[in-house]
Scaffold this active site. Structure first.
Site, PDB file in Angstrom:
ATOM      1  N   SER A 131       1.090  54.767  13.369  1.00 12.82           N
ATOM      2  CA  SER A 131       1.668  54.785  15.007  1.00 12.82           C
ATOM      3  C   SER A 131       1.768  56.328  15.820  1.00 12.82           C
ATOM      4  O   SER A 131       1.119  57.165  14.604  1.00 12.82           O
ATOM      5  CB  SER A 131       2.891  55.279  14.426  1.00 12.82           C
ATOM      6  OG  SER A 131       4.468  54.939  15.755  1.00 12.82           O
ATOM      7  N   LYS A 185       5.087  50.005   7.826  1.00 10.59           N
ATOM      8  CA  LYS A 185       4.773  50.255   9.010  1.00 10.59           C
ATOM      9  C   LYS A 185       5.220  48.669  10.398  1.00 10.59           C
ATOM     10  O   LYS A 185       5.457  48.800  11.180  1.00 10.59           O
ATOM     11  CB  LYS A 185       3.122  49.867   9.448  1.00 10.59           C
ATOM     12  CG  LYS A 185       2.689  50.268  10.948  1.00 10.59           C
ATOM     13  CD  LYS A 185       2.856  51.457  11.570  1.00 10.59           C
ATOM     14  CE  LYS A 185       2.657  50.991  13.101  1.00 10.59           C
ATOM     15  NZ  LYS A 185       1.673  50.259  13.698  1.00 10.59           N
ATOM     16  N   HIS A 188       8.283  49.215  11.090  1.00 10.25           N
ATOM     17  CA  HIS A 188       9.094  50.516  12.282  1.00 10.25           C
ATOM     18  C   HIS A 188       8.777  49.798  12.932  1.00 10.25           C
ATOM     19  O   HIS A 188       9.594  49.655  14.408  1.00 10.25           O
ATOM     20  CB  HIS A 188       7.858  51.024  11.625  1.00 10.25           C
ATOM     21  CG  HIS A 188       7.510  52.031  12.891  1.00 10.25           C
ATOM     22  ND1 HIS A 188       6.774  51.543  13.790  1.00 10.25           N
ATOM     23  CD2 HIS A 188       7.601  53.619  13.546  1.00 10.25           C
ATOM     24  CE1 HIS A 188       7.036  52.869  14.826  1.00 10.25           C
ATOM     25  NE2 HIS A 188       7.022  53.435  14.706  1.00 10.25           N
ATOM     26  N   ASN A 189       7.697  48.703  13.460  1.00  9.09           N
ATOM     27  CA  ASN A 189       7.316  47.792  14.594  1.00  9.09           C
ATOM     28  C   ASN A 189       8.325  46.656  15.371  1.00  9.09           C
ATOM     29  O   ASN A 189       9.123  46.891  15.895  1.00  9.09           O
ATOM     30  CB  ASN A 189       5.773  47.152  14.535  1.00  9.09           C
ATOM     31  CG  ASN A 189       4.739  48.355  15.063  1.00  9.09           C
ATOM     32  OD1 ASN A 189       5.056  49.224  14.248  1.00  9.09           O
ATOM     33  ND2 ASN A 189       3.608  47.537  15.343  1.00  9.09           N
ATOM     34  N   GLU A 192      11.291  49.354  16.238  1.00  8.61           N
ATOM     35  CA  GLU A 192      10.823  49.740  17.546  1.00  8.61           C
ATOM     36  C   GLU A 192      11.423  48.211  18.519  1.00  8.61           C
ATOM     37  O   GLU A 192      11.905  48.800  19.995  1.00  8.61           O
ATOM     38  CB  GLU A 192       9.592  50.131  17.646  1.00  8.61           C
ATOM     39  CG  GLU A 192       8.647  49.810  19.069  1.00  8.61           C
ATOM     40  CD  GLU A 192       7.030  50.202  19.212  1.00  8.61           C
ATOM     41  OE1 GLU A 192       7.379  51.043  17.987  1.00  8.61           O
ATOM     42  OE2 GLU A 192       6.728  49.818  19.742  1.00  8.61           O
TER      43      GLU A 192
HETATM   44  P1  NBP Z   1      -9.600  47.879  19.195  1.00 10.76           P
HETATM   45  O1  NBP Z   1      -8.105  47.102  18.287  1.00 10.76           O
HETATM   46  O2  NBP Z   1      -9.244  47.694  20.264  1.00 10.76           O
HETATM   47  O3  NBP Z   1     -10.533  47.542  18.305  1.00 10.76           O
HETATM   48  C1  NBP Z   1     -11.556  48.079  18.922  1.00 10.76           C
HETATM   49  C2  NBP Z   1     -12.863  48.199  17.330  1.00 10.76           C
HETATM   50  O4  NBP Z   1     -12.944  47.337  16.954  1.00 10.76           O
HETATM   51  C3  NBP Z   1     -14.564  48.789  17.815  1.00 10.76           C
HETATM   52  O5  NBP Z   1     -14.653  49.556  16.872  1.00 10.76           O
HETATM   53  C4  NBP Z   1     -14.891  47.140  17.810  1.00 10.76           C
HETATM   54  O6  NBP Z   1     -16.247  47.693  17.983  1.00 10.76           O
HETATM   55  C5  NBP Z   1     -14.225  46.810  16.396  1.00 10.76           C
HETATM   56  N1  NBP Z   1     -14.440  45.470  16.382  1.00 10.76           N
HETATM   57  C6  NBP Z   1     -13.434  43.741  16.951  1.00 10.76           C
HETATM   58 BR1  NBP Z   1     -12.730  44.243  18.552  1.00 10.76          BR
HETATM   59  N2  NBP Z   1     -14.403  43.007  16.494  1.00 10.76           N
HETATM   60  C7  NBP Z   1     -15.002  43.172  15.389  1.00 10.76           C
HETATM   61  C8  NBP Z   1     -15.669  42.572  14.387  1.00 10.76           C
HETATM   62  N3  NBP Z   1     -15.636  41.433  14.395  1.00 10.76           N
HETATM   63  N4  NBP Z   1     -16.404  43.660  12.912  1.00 10.76           N
HETATM   64  C9  NBP Z   1     -16.932  44.669  13.519  1.00 10.76           C
HETATM   65  N5  NBP Z   1     -15.559  45.733  14.511  1.00 10.76           N
HETATM   66  C10 NBP Z   1     -15.031  44.671  15.269  1.00 10.76           C
HETATM   67  O7  NBP Z   1      -9.462  49.360  18.640  1.00 10.76           O
HETATM   68  P2  NBP Z   1      -7.988  50.582  18.602  1.00 10.76           P
HETATM   69  O8  NBP Z   1      -6.518  49.947  20.171  1.00 10.76           O
HETATM   70  O9  NBP Z   1      -8.224  51.331  18.558  1.00 10.76           O
HETATM   71  O10 NBP Z   1      -6.808  49.622  17.816  1.00 10.76           O
HETATM   72  C11 NBP Z   1      -7.612  50.066  16.090  1.00 10.76           C
HETATM   73  C12 NBP Z   1      -7.088  49.758  15.013  1.00 10.76           C
HETATM   74  O11 NBP Z   1      -5.132  50.159  15.037  1.00 10.76           O
HETATM   75  C13 NBP Z   1      -6.143  47.894  15.739  1.00 10.76           C
HETATM   76  O12 NBP Z   1      -5.914  47.724  14.165  1.00 10.76           O
HETATM   77  C14 NBP Z   1      -4.592  48.904  16.456  1.00 10.76           C
HETATM   78  O13 NBP Z   1      -4.381  47.522  16.393  1.00 10.76           O
HETATM   79  C15 NBP Z   1      -4.535  49.203  15.607  1.00 10.76           C
HETATM   80  N6  NBP Z   1      -2.959  50.279  16.393  1.00 10.76           N
HETATM   81  C16 NBP Z   1      -3.355  50.489  17.377  1.00 10.76           C
HETATM   82  C17 NBP Z   1      -2.885  51.214  18.447  1.00 10.76           C
HETATM   83  C18 NBP Z   1      -2.574  51.304  19.970  1.00 10.76           C
HETATM   84  O14 NBP Z   1      -2.262  52.271  20.314  1.00 10.76           O
HETATM   85  N7  NBP Z   1      -4.184  51.333  20.504  1.00 10.76           N
HETATM   86  C19 NBP Z   1      -1.446  51.460  17.626  1.00 10.76           C
HETATM   87  C20 NBP Z   1      -0.850  51.720  16.620  1.00 10.76           C
HETATM   88  C21 NBP Z   1      -2.342  50.789  15.450  1.00 10.76           C
HETATM   89  P3  NBP Z   1     -17.660  47.332  18.890  1.00 10.76           P
HETATM   90  O15 NBP Z   1     -17.175  48.701  19.410  1.00 10.76           O
HETATM   91  O16 NBP Z   1     -18.396  47.868  17.806  1.00 10.76           O
HETATM   92  O17 NBP Z   1     -16.527  46.234  19.481  1.00 10.76           O
END
Ligand code: NBP
Length: 491
Positions: A131, A185, A188-189, A192
Site C-alpha cells: 500500500s 490488504k 485496509h482498502n 480506507e
Molecule cells: P498495472 O496494474 O498497470 O500493471 C502493469 C504491469 O502488468 C505491466 O508490467 C504489464 O506488462 C503487466 N501485464 C498486464 Br497490464 N497484463 C499482463 C498479462 N496479461 N500478462 C503479463 N503481464 C501483464 O501496474 P501498477 O499500477 O504498477 O500495479 C501493479 C500491481 O500493484 C497491480 O496488481 C495493482 O493493482 C497493484 N497496486 C497498484 C497501486 C497503484 O497505486 N498503482 C497500489 C498498490 C497496489 P506490459 O508492460 O508488458 O504491458
C-alpha cells in the site's frame, strides 16, 4: 555462467514495480528486473535505473539464473490471469524452497489457491499487500505479507528494510497463513473507503450545513490534523480544499460528484456478508459511492423531491465543529472495530493465526490510512492479543464515551438539515446495537416462525412445559398451520 548476484527478482515494470525496485536498490539489495514487454527493461535500465545496481533480464530463464537461492521473485503485474501466467512460466526454472511473491492487488481466494498449489510442488508462495501507491513504493510502503510461513525468514530483511518505518519500527510484519496478506490488504482498502466517506460527510456538513467556505474548512481540517484525527487522509483533505483553480475558485468544487471504485471496498463488504459480520460502515461507504454514481437520476430527483427547509444554524458554531470532530473520531473507532471483527471472524473460519498488533503497526505508516490512531490500536492489541473488540479496550472505551454526546448532536442536526450522513449514522446505529443487551430480534424470530415455521428459542428463565429449554420450538400461531417446522440452517 557467472555466479548469481540478484537478491531478489521483480516482474512488472509499471509504476509500482519500478519504484519498488529503486527503493530496494537504495536499501542495498541487488534487484533483477523483468517485464513481459522486454523493451521496458532496457528503457528502465537506461533511464530511471541508470547508475544503480539494478540488473535486467530479457527472459524468465535469465531472470531465474541471475538470482541467489532460495530465489525470491516479486510479481507486480495486473491482478488476475497475468499472475497465474507468470507463475506457470516461472515454475520450470525454480527449485524446491524458491519463493514467488505476488505484490499486486489480488483477491485473497486466489492467494489461498496459489499457496496450496505451489506448496504441493515444493515451492513457497507469499501474497503481499502493498500500500501507499507510487510514493509509498519509492520511499517505503506498508507491506502485508502472508502465505507460506517458511518463506518469511528468507524475505524478512528485504521486506522490513524496504517498508516505511515509524519510530524506527518497520511497517511490515508477517501477517499469517495462505491468503491472509491479501485479505488484510483488502480490509485496509475497505477501511480506507470508510475513512474517506466519513471525511466527505464532515465536509458536507461544514459546507452545506454551516455554510463555511472551502478555505476555512481547510483550516478546520488542519486543526483536526493536530489532534486525535492526525492522519494522512485529513492532511491531504486540507491541502485539497486549499487548492484553487486559476480563477481562485477551489478546484474541488469543480469536480463532478461521481465517485469511482476499483472493487476492493466491494470485496470487503462481500467478505463481511459472507462472514456474517456487521461491517456496516464500509458497506455504507461503498453504497454511498454507488449512489453518487447515479448523478443524472439524482439531478432529476432533486427537482421533484423536497427535503426539510434548511434553517441557518443558531447554536454555538465552534461547539458544533468540536462535536463534528468527535463524531468523526467515534465513527472511525467503530469502523476499525468492525474491520478487526471481520479479520477475527475470517481468521477463525480459515484457521489463520493473525497478528493484530502487527497489522495495526503495518498500517501506521506507508499507506493511505496511516495515522496516529493506529498507534493506539497497536497498543490495545499489544496489551491484549485476544481483545474481543476495540470497544472493550480501556482507551477506546473512554474515547467513545467522551465523543458520544457530540456525535449524537451532529447526526441529529444533519438529519434536521436533510444532509445525508450514512457513515456517521451507521456507526452510531452499530454502537447502540452493540451495547444493547436486548435487541428486537425476538420479534423477527416470531415473524419467521409465524410465516415459515423457522422455529425460535426461549429466553433463559422463561421456559415452561410448552416452551422447553434449549430446543428449537415451532408454535402454531394461527391455529391453521401444522406442527412441522422447517429445517434449520444458517445462510
Ligand atoms: P498495472 O496494474 O498497470 O500493471 C502493469 C504491469 O502488468 C505491466 O508490467 C504489464 O506488462 C503487466 N501485464 C498486464 Br497490464 N497484463 C499482463 C498479462 N496479461 N500478462 C503479463 N503481464 C501483464 O501496474 P501498477 O499500477 O504498477 O500495479 C501493479 C500491481 O500493484 C497491480 O496488481 C495493482 O493493482 C497493484 N497496486 C497498484 C497501486 C497503484 O497505486 N498503482 C497500489 C498498490 C497496489 P506490459 O508492460 O508488458 O504491458
Amino acid at each position: 555462467m557467472s555466479a548469481p548476484v540478484g537478491d531478489i527478482g521483480l516482474i512488472g515494470l509499471a509504476v509500482m514495480g519500478q519504484n519498488l525496485i529503486l527503493n530496494m536498490n537504495d536499501k542495498g539489495f541487488t534487484v533483477v528486473a523483468y517485464n513481459r514487454t522486454t523493451s521496458k527493461v532496457d528503457d528502465f535500465l537506461a533511464n530511471e535505473a541508470k547508475g544503480t545496481k539494478v540488473q535486467g533480464a530479457h527472459s524468465i530463464q535469465e531472470l531465474c539464473a541471475k538470482l541467489k537461492r532460495p530465489r525470491k521473485i516479486i510479481l507486480l503485474v495486473k491482478a488476475g490471469p497475468a499472475v497465474d501466467s507468470f507463475i506457470q512460466q516461472l515454475e520450470p526454472y525454480l527449485e524446491k524452497g524458491d519463493i514467488i511473491i505476488d505484490g499486486g492487488n489480488s483477491h485473497y481466494p486466489d492467494s489461498i489457491r496459489r499457496t496450496q498449489e505451489l506448496e504441493a510442488k515444493g515451492l513457497l508462495f507469499v501474497g503481499s499487500g502493498v500500500s501507499g501507491g507510487e510514493e509509498g513504493a519509492r520511499h517505503g510502503p506498508s507491506l502485508m505479507p502472508g502465505g507460506s510461513t517458511a518463506a518469511w525468514p528468507a524475505i524478512k530483511e528485504i521486506f522490513q528494510k524496504t517498508s516505511a518505518q515509524v519510530n524506527g519500527e518497520p511497517c511490515c510484519d508477517w501477517v499469517g497463513e495462505t491468503g491472509s496478506g491479501h485479505y488484510v490488504k483488502m480490509v485496509h482498502n475497505g477501511i480506507e473507503y470508510g475513512d474517506m466517506q466519513l471525511i466527505a460527510e464532515a465536509y458536507d456538513i461544514l459546507k452545506r450545513g454551516l455554510g463555511i467556505h472551502e478555505s476555512e474548512i481547510a483550516d478546520i481540517f488542519t486543526t483536526w490534523n493536530k489532534g486525535v484525527l492526525d492522519s494522512f487522509l485529513i492532511e491531504i483533505t486540507a491541502n485539497i480544499l486549499k487548492f484553487n483553480d486559476d480563477d481562485g475558485v477551489p478546484l474541488v468544487t469543480k469536480i463532478l460528484d461521481k465517485a469511482g471504485q476499483k472493487g476492493t471496498g466491494k470485496w470487503t463488504a462481500i467478505a463481511a456478508l459472507d462472514a456474517g459480520t456487521a461491517v456496516t460502515l464500509i458497506g455504507e461507504a461503498v453504497f454511498a459511492r454507488c449512489l453518487s454514481a447515479i448523478k443524472d437520476e439524482r439531478v432529476r430527483a432533486s427537482k421533484v423531491i423536497n427535503g426539510p427547509q434548511r434553517e441557518p444554524f443558531r447554536g454555538d458554531k465552534q461547539q458544533f465543529i468540536d462535536d463534528l470532530e468527535q463524531a468523526l473520531y467515534a465513527s472511525k473507532i467503530i469502523s476499525y472495530t468492525q474491520g478487526f471483527m471481520l479479520m477475527r471472524e475470517t481468521a477463525k473460519e480459515l484457521n489463520w493465526n493473525l497478528n493484530y498488533a502487527g497489522i495495526a503497526r503495518m498500517w501506521r505508516g506507508g499507506c493511505i490510512i496511516k495515522s496516529v490512531f493506529l498507534g493506539d490500536i497497536t497498543s490495545a492489541y499489544e496489551k491484549n492479543k485476544d481483545l474481543e473488540s476495540l470497544l472493550f479496550d480501556n482507551f477506546f472505551n473512554k474515547a467513545v464515551h467522551k465523543a458520544q454526546p457530540g456525535w449524537r448532536r451532529v447526526i441529529a442536526q444533519a438529519c434536521l438539515w436533510g444532509i445525508p450522513t450514512p457513515a456517521f449514522s451507521t456507526a452510531l446505529a452499530f454502537f447502540d446495537g452493540y451495547r444493547s443487551e436486548v435487541v428486537p430480534a425476538n420479534l423477527i424470530q416470531a415473524q419467521r416462525d409465524y410465516f415459515g415455521a423457522h422455529t425460535f428459542r426461549v429466553v433463559s428463565g422463561k421456559e415452561n412445559s410448552r416452551l422447553p429449554k434449549d430446543t428449537d420450538i415451532h408454535i402454531n400461531w394461527t391455529g391453521r398451520g401444522g406442527n412441522v417446522s422447517a429445517s434449520s440452517y444458517s445462510a
